[in-house]
Structures are given as structure tokens and as C-alpha cells.
Design an enzyme around this catalytic site. Sequence first.
Site, PDB file in Angstrom:
ATOM      1  CG  ASP A 188      47.574   7.868 108.794  1.00  0.00           C
ATOM      2  OD1 ASP A 188      47.691   8.842 109.582  1.00  0.00           O
ATOM      3  OD2 ASP A 188      47.690   6.597 109.974  1.00  0.00           O
ATOM      4  CG  ASP A 210      50.836   7.751 111.827  1.00  0.00           C
ATOM      5  OD1 ASP A 210      51.157   8.644 112.001  1.00  0.00           O
ATOM      6  OD2 ASP A 210      50.211   6.875 111.663  1.00  0.00           O
TER       7      ASP A 210
END
Length: 663
Positions: free
Chosen positions: A558, A349
Amino acid sequence: MRTAAPPAPPAPEPTAASPESCCVETAVQASETPGQLRREALFVAVAFTGLVAGLVGEWTGGPGLVWLGYGAAYGFGGWFGVRAGLDAIRRFRVDIDLLMVLAALGALAIGAPFEGAMLLFLFSLSNVLQHYAVGRSRKAIRALMELRPETAHVRRGDAIHPMPVEEVAPGAVYVLKPGDRLPLDGVVVEGTGEVDQASLTGESVPVLKRPGDAVFGGTINGGGALEVRVTKRAGESAIARLIRLVEEAQSEKAETQRVLDRFEQPYALGVIGLTAVAVALPVGVLGEAFEPAFYRAMTLMVAASPCALIISTPAAVLSAIAAGARSGVLFKGGVYVEQAATVRAVAFDKTGTLTEGATHLTDVVPLGGADEGDVLALAAAVQASSEHHLAAATLAAATAQGLPVAAAEAFQATVGQGVAARVDGRTVRIGNLSFFDGPRGDGWDAAESVVARLEGEAKTAVVVAEEQDGAVRALGVTAFADRLRPVAPEVIRRLKALGIEHVAMITGDNEAVAERVGEAAGVDAVWAAVMPEQKVELVKGLRDRYGSVAYVGDGVNDGPALAAATVGVAMGGAGTDVALETADLVLMGDDLTKLPYALRLSRKTRRTLVANLVFALAMIVVMVTSILSVGLPLPLAVVGHEGSTVVVSLNGLRLLTFRDRGA
């Protein structure tokens, strides 16, 4: 490289793995208390004394001493094995303890009490050594529970009251003297000082903490006096969460251990069957005398018992979990230690993972002869009254440079455009280009050019201007961005040096920002403007292509990608509860350099497991072959069996010393 992600259905809710007992149900059941371990060690000592006494009795011709000595060796050496074997029988199982007891009784039955006593002594000794080895790895983890003080010194007005940490609620303020260990998570409200976070995050140097900085329970205050406002209850603190997750990790078996556990029962039955055949076939078919056939069968039973095979995995895996926890890396179970060793691709990420996740002032461009320090000081004075994240970044930068921040008057904010205030008699306005819709004075052509350049670099740019003679004169431009973590390029270089074939960045941010961060970090691929469900599809695509993929993230969005990856990795400090609960591995200090360390540790663990398994199997094959070909005697089979068990235990224990030495 940029690839558009196809639309994807919502990701399924991640489910937590059900805990399983981590104890091997044979000789690996480690003592839970030091007293139990001491009692086992005492029994071993008595068994050895009895073994020696019996042998001396045989040499001196004293039958009373012989049976007294061997009786003590059998009773104390076989005590725990008999208990474990009977417990296994009650559960309709056959385990290694039962095999060892049967072999010892068989030796006694054929007039070889010394061999049986030696078997029970060495078997109980190896159990104690195994318990010590596994206990050492667990002790390193249990020590985490001692990191948090039981009381906090809470300020109430001008008085300080000691309170149990469980009774301290969020919002309370506690005080710390130099050298105190922090009792609870919180935010510094008064004082400045360094905090040693090595016990929690693995950071090698203390971290400077100022008002507004987060601190964690279990860490140690340095030379400054601090006052901390509590943000989490005792049970929700970072150290409490670490202890809880480590305890759960101990209950998660490695895949190799699960295979061996399934293999133990049929293997033990097979050994008993082989022993029976080794007696019946020579005696009933070949006409051999019963005693030598039975002696050989007992020797085969000892040699073929898989003690070393069964202990090899937990000794190594628990040591690896403990070593990782000491260095700020938390594996949530043995299975994830093994899975991390297979990772061939890593996806990150962006925000809060490869970047710091906070807005920083990156540029101050003065215009029309203005001084850079004056522009920043003016901007900070105006924005000191604002709660906007750009204002906070400006004020932080001015404070870091030691610039004087004057008091502002008549502060006004226009949502989405900018702010204005009077500073030392000057009317100063700060905002985007649309905020300045009146007559413009000097510097605006240059200001628009600088804004265009900075925005092309994926930064947020605002103009600092002053109202003067009915017009607005541009004094300078300030720019902001979320900075790349300084260690990110080095981490990616180290990952590639480890043999990681593909490193990608997946983010919901726009393409310009993503491309800039990805290029600076050195990733192989960048996917931008990606929704959470699309992250799942991209991670699955990497998994299909490379076989095993790790995903590193910190946010709620996430969670699905962390669950979809072979190994989900969460940033422990900045990570949300969703990310921390979903991930398989946690970097407790938000330290990306621990990711290559975790992969190196897992690979070292896998190599240790392979070495242990090969050694244990080889010893069984060599001993069984020697028994059938050259008649290897029972004492040597006992030494080989128990010696191999101790060797694999100590080899696994070596992982406790594994340290992060870089690529």
C-alpha cells in the site's frame, strides 16, 4: 462497480517531507519550559505594576513616580520584544516585535508614555497567553512521553529483576501486576486480563488479552497478572513511534501558516512604509503639525500589525494535532490537518483494513446426522498439531466454544491438501476434495454440494471425514474467511453522511472475495486483482476526478498508493513500517471509526482557521478605517490589536476539547 486497472509503471519511491520549524518567528515562539513561561508572566506583572504606578504619578503630580513606573513598564514589557526584534534584524528581517517596540518608542517620543507602556504591557500579556495556549496543545502531546515506565520487571528463571527498558532485548519476558503500566510492546505468554489501551489507541473500554495477543507499551494492565514476551526494543515500541511521529508533526507547518509566514516579512515592511508615509505626507505636503501626524502614524502601525493573523493558524493546528493524538489519530503535520478537510473520495485496501486481516472459522456444516460440536472438536484435535492458519482458526473456534480438544496421535500432513491423525481410536482426515482420492463412503454428495456453495461465497472449505470399513465417510464441512470488520459498514455510512462523494475498495484479492466484502461494506466501487503499481493509477484517477482523495491501507504494497493519495491513512496497530512511514495520518488503534472523526476534526479546524483569519483581517480594516476617518486614539488601537490576538488564540485552543461523538 468494477473497473479494470490499466498496467502502470512502478511507483516512485515516496520521499519524506523535510521538517520545518513550526514556531512562528514572532510572538508565537512558545516558551519551552514552565520556568520560562513563569518568567515571562513575572515580567508582565512588573510591567502592569509600572503602568499603574506611572498613571498614578501623572494623577498625583509626582514626576519621579511617573518615570520610575513607565520605565519599569517599558523595560519589562518590552524586554522579550526587543530581544526578538534585534534577533530579526541580525537576520535581515523585520517582524512584529520590532513594529511594536518602534510604536512604543514613537509614543514616548511624542509625549505619550502611557500609551506606549500600555502597548508593551498588552503585547507582552498577549504573548504569554499565546504561549500558554500553544503550550497547552503541546503539553497534551508531551504527556505521551510519560506513558512509558522507565523499568521492566524481567523474569530470569524463578527470579524477577528490574531492568531499564532500554536494556531489555526482544525475547525477554517481563511480568505485570494488576494496575501496572506496560513498559514495552510484546505478546502475552501467560495469564489473562483486560488492558486499558485508551492512552495509545483511544479505545473507550479495556481489551481482553489472552496468551498470543499483542500488547503495547504505555497501556495499563487491568485486574489480571500477565507475563509478556518482548517483541520490540524500547525505541521501536508503539508509544515510542507515536512520540517520534508527533514530534515530527509539530515541525510540519500547515499550508495556511506557510502562506502567512511568507506574507509576514513584506507585510511588516509595508506597515513601516505606510507609517513613514503617514508622517511625511501630512507634514510635508499638507502642512500638518508633526506631533498629531506622528501620533496617528504610530496608531496606524499598531492597528495594522498582523499579530492576530500570524498566531491564528498554529494555535488552531497544534490544538487539532493534540486532540487527534489523544483520541488515537495521529496527523503527521499541520499541512495534513488542512488537506484532510478537502477529501471528497476515500479508497480502502481490503485485507487488514476493511477486514480484520486474519482467518476465522465461519461455518461448520455437519453431515449424515453428525453433531456440529463433535465435528468441530474432532477437527480441532487433529489440527492442534498443525501450524497452518486454517488449523489455528479451527482451534481458536473450538476453544472459544469451550469444546474439549482430545490428544491426537500419528499426525501426518500433506502439503497443499490436508492432514490426518488418530483421535480416540478414530482415524480422522481433514482437507480439500483432492485429499480424498480413495473409496468414499456416506455423505460425499452432500459434502461436494456444501463445498461448492461455500466456495461460491468466497470462503475456503475443507471436509472433515473419518476412515471407516475401508472407506472414508464425510462427517462435515468447515469453512474459513477473513471477516469484515464489524464497524466497516457504519464507518462508510458515516463517511457518506459527512459528504464524501465516492467510497471505493482496491484489493489484490480475487473478484469473488472482493465483491462479497465490498457489498457487505457498502462501498460504491470495487477493483479486484490489482497490483501495487495499478493501485497508484487508480488512486491518481480518483484524485483527478474528485480533486482530493484519501487512501487507507496497512501493508507494504500500500506504500505507493498512500504516497499518491492527497492524504494517506495507515492502520497503526496492524500497519507495516512502510505504511506507517509513508502515511500522512495514522489510526493508532486500527479503529476505522476514527477516520470519520479525523475528517470531522480537520473540517472543524479549517472552519476555525477561516473564522480566525476573517476576524483578524476585519479588525485590522475596522481599526485602520477608524484611525483615518474618526481619529481612533492609540489606546483603543492597542486594545483592539492585542484583544484580537488573544481572541484568535483562545478560539484555536477550543479544538483541544473536540471529541468523537459519531455522525
